[in-house]
Design an enzyme around this catalytic site. Structure first.
Site, PDB file in Angstrom:
ATOM      1  N   ARG A  30     -15.705  -1.271  20.077  1.00 53.86           N
ATOM      2  CA  ARG A  30     -15.122  -0.775  18.838  1.00 53.86           C
ATOM      3  C   ARG A  30     -15.877  -1.387  17.657  1.00 53.86           C
ATOM      4  O   ARG A  30     -15.929  -2.607  17.508  1.00 53.86           O
ATOM      5  CB  ARG A  30     -13.640  -1.140  18.750  1.00 53.86           C
ATOM      6  CG  ARG A  30     -13.004  -0.603  17.466  1.00 53.86           C
ATOM      7  CD  ARG A  30     -11.632  -1.142  17.183  1.00 53.86           C
ATOM      8  NE  ARG A  30     -11.240  -0.740  15.845  1.00 53.86           N
ATOM      9  CZ  ARG A  30     -10.349  -1.384  15.088  1.00 53.86           C
ATOM     10  NH1 ARG A  30      -9.757  -2.469  15.526  1.00 53.86           N
ATOM     11  NH2 ARG A  30     -10.072  -0.945  13.874  1.00 53.86           N
ATOM     12  N   ASN A  35      -3.356  -3.444  16.284  1.00 53.61           N
ATOM     13  CA  ASN A  35      -3.866  -4.806  16.384  1.00 53.61           C
ATOM     14  C   ASN A  35      -2.686  -5.758  16.424  1.00 53.61           C
ATOM     15  O   ASN A  35      -1.695  -5.563  15.711  1.00 53.61           O
ATOM     16  CB  ASN A  35      -4.748  -5.145  15.179  1.00 53.61           C
ATOM     17  CG  ASN A  35      -5.865  -4.151  14.958  1.00 53.61           C
ATOM     18  OD1 ASN A  35      -6.255  -3.427  15.871  1.00 53.61           O
ATOM     19  ND2 ASN A  35      -6.391  -4.102  13.746  1.00 53.61           N
ATOM     20  N   TYR A  89      -1.791 -10.090  16.686  1.00 55.53           N
ATOM     21  CA  TYR A  89      -2.251 -11.473  16.757  1.00 55.53           C
ATOM     22  C   TYR A  89      -1.118 -12.474  16.912  1.00 55.53           C
ATOM     23  O   TYR A  89      -1.253 -13.464  17.610  1.00 55.53           O
ATOM     24  CB  TYR A  89      -3.042 -11.836  15.493  1.00 55.53           C
ATOM     25  CG  TYR A  89      -4.374 -11.144  15.404  1.00 55.53           C
ATOM     26  CD1 TYR A  89      -5.521 -11.721  15.956  1.00 55.53           C
ATOM     27  CD2 TYR A  89      -4.510  -9.906  14.782  1.00 55.53           C
ATOM     28  CE1 TYR A  89      -6.750 -11.088  15.892  1.00 55.53           C
ATOM     29  CE2 TYR A  89      -5.741  -9.269  14.707  1.00 55.53           C
ATOM     30  CZ  TYR A  89      -6.860  -9.866  15.262  1.00 55.53           C
ATOM     31  OH  TYR A  89      -8.067  -9.235  15.210  1.00 55.53           O
ATOM     32  N   HIS A 113     -13.045   0.397   7.689  1.00 59.19           N
ATOM     33  CA  HIS A 113     -12.629  -0.977   7.956  1.00 59.19           C
ATOM     34  C   HIS A 113     -12.904  -1.815   6.706  1.00 59.19           C
ATOM     35  O   HIS A 113     -13.676  -2.764   6.733  1.00 59.19           O
ATOM     36  CB  HIS A 113     -13.348  -1.542   9.175  1.00 59.19           C
ATOM     37  CG  HIS A 113     -12.649  -2.720   9.794  1.00 59.19           C
ATOM     38  ND1 HIS A 113     -12.376  -2.814  11.141  1.00 59.19           N
ATOM     39  CD2 HIS A 113     -12.153  -3.850   9.245  1.00 59.19           C
ATOM     40  CE1 HIS A 113     -11.762  -3.955  11.401  1.00 59.19           C
ATOM     41  NE2 HIS A 113     -11.616  -4.602  10.251  1.00 59.19           N
ATOM     42  N   GLU A 161      -7.112  -4.723  18.679  1.00 59.59           N
ATOM     43  CA  GLU A 161      -7.550  -6.084  18.367  1.00 59.59           C
ATOM     44  C   GLU A 161      -6.519  -7.063  18.902  1.00 59.59           C
ATOM     45  O   GLU A 161      -5.312  -6.816  18.810  1.00 59.59           O
ATOM     46  CB  GLU A 161      -7.700  -6.322  16.854  1.00 59.59           C
ATOM     47  CG  GLU A 161      -8.842  -5.597  16.183  1.00 59.59           C
ATOM     48  CD  GLU A 161      -8.924  -5.905  14.678  1.00 59.59           C
ATOM     49  OE1 GLU A 161      -8.424  -6.974  14.258  1.00 59.59           O
ATOM     50  OE2 GLU A 161      -9.473  -5.068  13.942  1.00 59.59           O
ATOM     51  N   GLU A 165      -5.690  -1.136   9.753  1.00 63.08           N
ATOM     52  CA  GLU A 165      -4.640  -1.990   9.223  1.00 63.08           C
ATOM     53  C   GLU A 165      -4.175  -1.644   7.808  1.00 63.08           C
ATOM     54  O   GLU A 165      -4.468  -2.355   6.840  1.00 63.08           O
ATOM     55  CB  GLU A 165      -5.075  -3.459   9.281  1.00 63.08           C
ATOM     56  CG  GLU A 165      -5.284  -3.954  10.685  1.00 63.08           C
ATOM     57  CD  GLU A 165      -5.640  -5.427  10.773  1.00 63.08           C
ATOM     58  OE1 GLU A 165      -5.452  -6.013  11.847  1.00 63.08           O
ATOM     59  OE2 GLU A 165      -6.112  -5.987   9.760  1.00 63.08           O
TER      60      GLU A 165
END
Length: 490
Positions: free
Chosen positions: A89, A316, A318, A134, A388, A179
């Site tokens: 990606r 994504n 985290y 991005h 991600e 995002e």
């Protein structure tokens, strides 16, 4: 105490990933390419901001060279091939491809670079997963208002059409915008080169991002039959859970505000804003003396236009947070990763959760399984790609045990979500292939599974322990692999 000693107790077991499950790694153009002013590439908003505000970046750095992937893409291909990933990606730089920001000028050098990269990936059996935006907005577009300008819907659609036309014969997986939470919420609170306006500009940005995504999806319909690809948006979803008894209602509202606001219009059966969020912002707007809600409503036509504009769900992930309502008179900060001023909600890591050194990344592997369950509950059985997932350190070392065990524990929870909860996750992406320019952290925050020596003009790359672990997971399609041995020779 290192993360390994806190998490090593549970064995990985003999779990295997389903047949057809895909593994990849990710990067972003601005963070790795460098060559910021090569040929006819124009400056992006981040080029301007980093050059004008070095005092706001801990090491005073810029991405003018970064990993030098514009010149060293062959080294990147070698790393990807050594890992054995199914896909890579990456993003295509808007100002490198369209120097004016608009389709009146297409850079032939930009086209050559991305054609070369895409062709090399395919020749090595690696599928390109391409992100259209991005965060590297051309300076010209930024100066015209960026995402707060409704013309962005048209401009982004034009960008997407150029990319589909040039690369869609070989790119079969597209992510439109990376995002929206960062693009709109965090940027509107003053992060990086964002346009600070948390009351109205934030919501205008979110509205335009969703409509621009839907416009790209509509345009891709003109190419879909011939190119036979798929398209979605890459959201940032955190898991939130109550800090204590009585915090359940505010927690669900935070989940809907932080996650559902960007997902409900696209993935729900009803479309439109999450009803609880729409009601809350309308009331808070009235209480603040506004004549209209600060969350601009969608028309019925717009609801239908956005609803269903996906071929899969991508996100994504985290970290996780706990939630409680702010107490009377208690200030609510402006960092969307920790507090939610719109809802007067305070969020933080739970005591006992290990934390990365960047201050916001709390390690709670169960949060990945829980957010996957929440997505299934809210949006049904959809193919899901985790685009991600990763862990940050501040010190250069090939012995990155904390990162390795972050991956092991999060992948374990991913398998439990698939096997026990029936969540249809079809692919997983590690962030990131290599250390890179980490936005406002410069080079002080390192997410890479490959080390990059930024003091070396050659930008030497070396695999960390986590890269060797991930390679074995990919090779065996299993978590039942031992920790590798590696000699740290930095």
């Amino acid at each position: 105490m290192c993360l390994y000693s806190l998490l090593a107790g549970a064995a990985a077991g003999h779990h295997r990933f389903p047949d057809g499950f895909k593994f990849g790694v990710a990067t972003a153009a601005y963070q790795i390419e460098g060559s910021w002013n090569v040929s006819d590439k124009s400056p992006s908003m981040w080029d301007d901001w980093t050059q004008q505000n070095p005092h706001l970046i801990p090491d005073g750095s810029t991405a003018e060279v970064a990993c030098d992937s514009y010149n060293r893409w062959e080294e990147d291909i070698r790393m990807l091939k050594d890992l054995g990933v199914d896909y890579y990606r990456f993003s295509i730089s808007w100002p490198r491809l369209l120097p004016t920001g608009l389709p009146n000028q297409i850079s032939q050098d930009g086209v050559r670079y991305y054609n070369t990269l895409i062709n090399a990936l395919l020749q090595n059996g690696i599928q390109p997963y391409v992100t259209i935006y991005h965060w590297d907005m051309p300076r010209r577009i930024y100066n015209m208002g960026g995402w707060q300008n409704p013309l962005m819907i048209t401009w982004f659609g034009d960008l997407a059409r150029v990319m589909f036309s040039l690369f869609g014969d070989r790119v079969k997986t597209w992510l439109t915008i990376n995002e929206p939470l960062l693009v709109c919420d965090v940027s509107s609170q003053g992060w990086g080169p964002g346009k600070k306006d948390t009351e109205i500009g934030l919501h205008l940005c979110t509205r335009h991002v969703l409509l621009a995504h839907a416009r790209a999806y509509e345009i891709y319909g003109e190419f879909r039959e011939q190119q036979k690809g798929r398209l979605s948006i890459a959201n940032q979803f955190m898991w939130y859970e109550p800090e204590g008894p009585g915090d359940e209602e505010i927690t669900e509202l935070v989940l809907q505000y932080m996650n559902g606001r960007h997902a409900h219009p696209i993935f729900s059966k009803e479309g439109g804003w999450p009803p609880a969020v729409e009601r809350h912002v309308a009331k808070s707007s009235r209480d603040a003396g506004y004549g209209l809600s600060r969350l601009p409503p969608f028309s019925e036509e717009e609801i239908e236009y956005i609803r269903g504009s996906f071929d899969f769900l991508a996100f994504n992930h985290y970290t996780s947070q706990t939630v409680r309502a702010a107490r009377p008179g208690e200030p609510v900060g402006g960092d969307a990763f920790f507090d939610v001023p719109e809802l007067r909600a305070r969020t933080q890591g739970r005591p006992g959760w290990p934390a990365a050194e960047n201050g916001w990344l709390y390690v709670y592997p169960e949060g990945l399984r829980k957010i996957l369950g929440w997505l299934k509950q809210n949006y049904g059985d959809i193919d899901i790609i985790i685009t991600e997932n990763g862990y940050s350190t501040s010190v250069r070392s090939l012995q990155d045990d904390d990162r390795l065990h972050y991956y092991r524990e999060y992948l374990k929870q991913l398998l439990l979500a698939i096997e026990e909860d029936g969540v249809n996750v079809v692919a997983y992406t590690a962030w990131s292939l290599m250390d890179n320019f980490e936005w406002t952290d410069g080079y002080t925050s390192k997410f890479g599974i490959y080390d990059v020596d930024f003091s070396d003009p050659e930008r030497r790359r070396r695999p960390k322990k986590s890269a060797l672990f991930y390679r074995e997971v990919i090779r065996t399609r299993s978590l039942d692999v031992p920790d590798p041995h590696i000699k740290d020779e930095l």
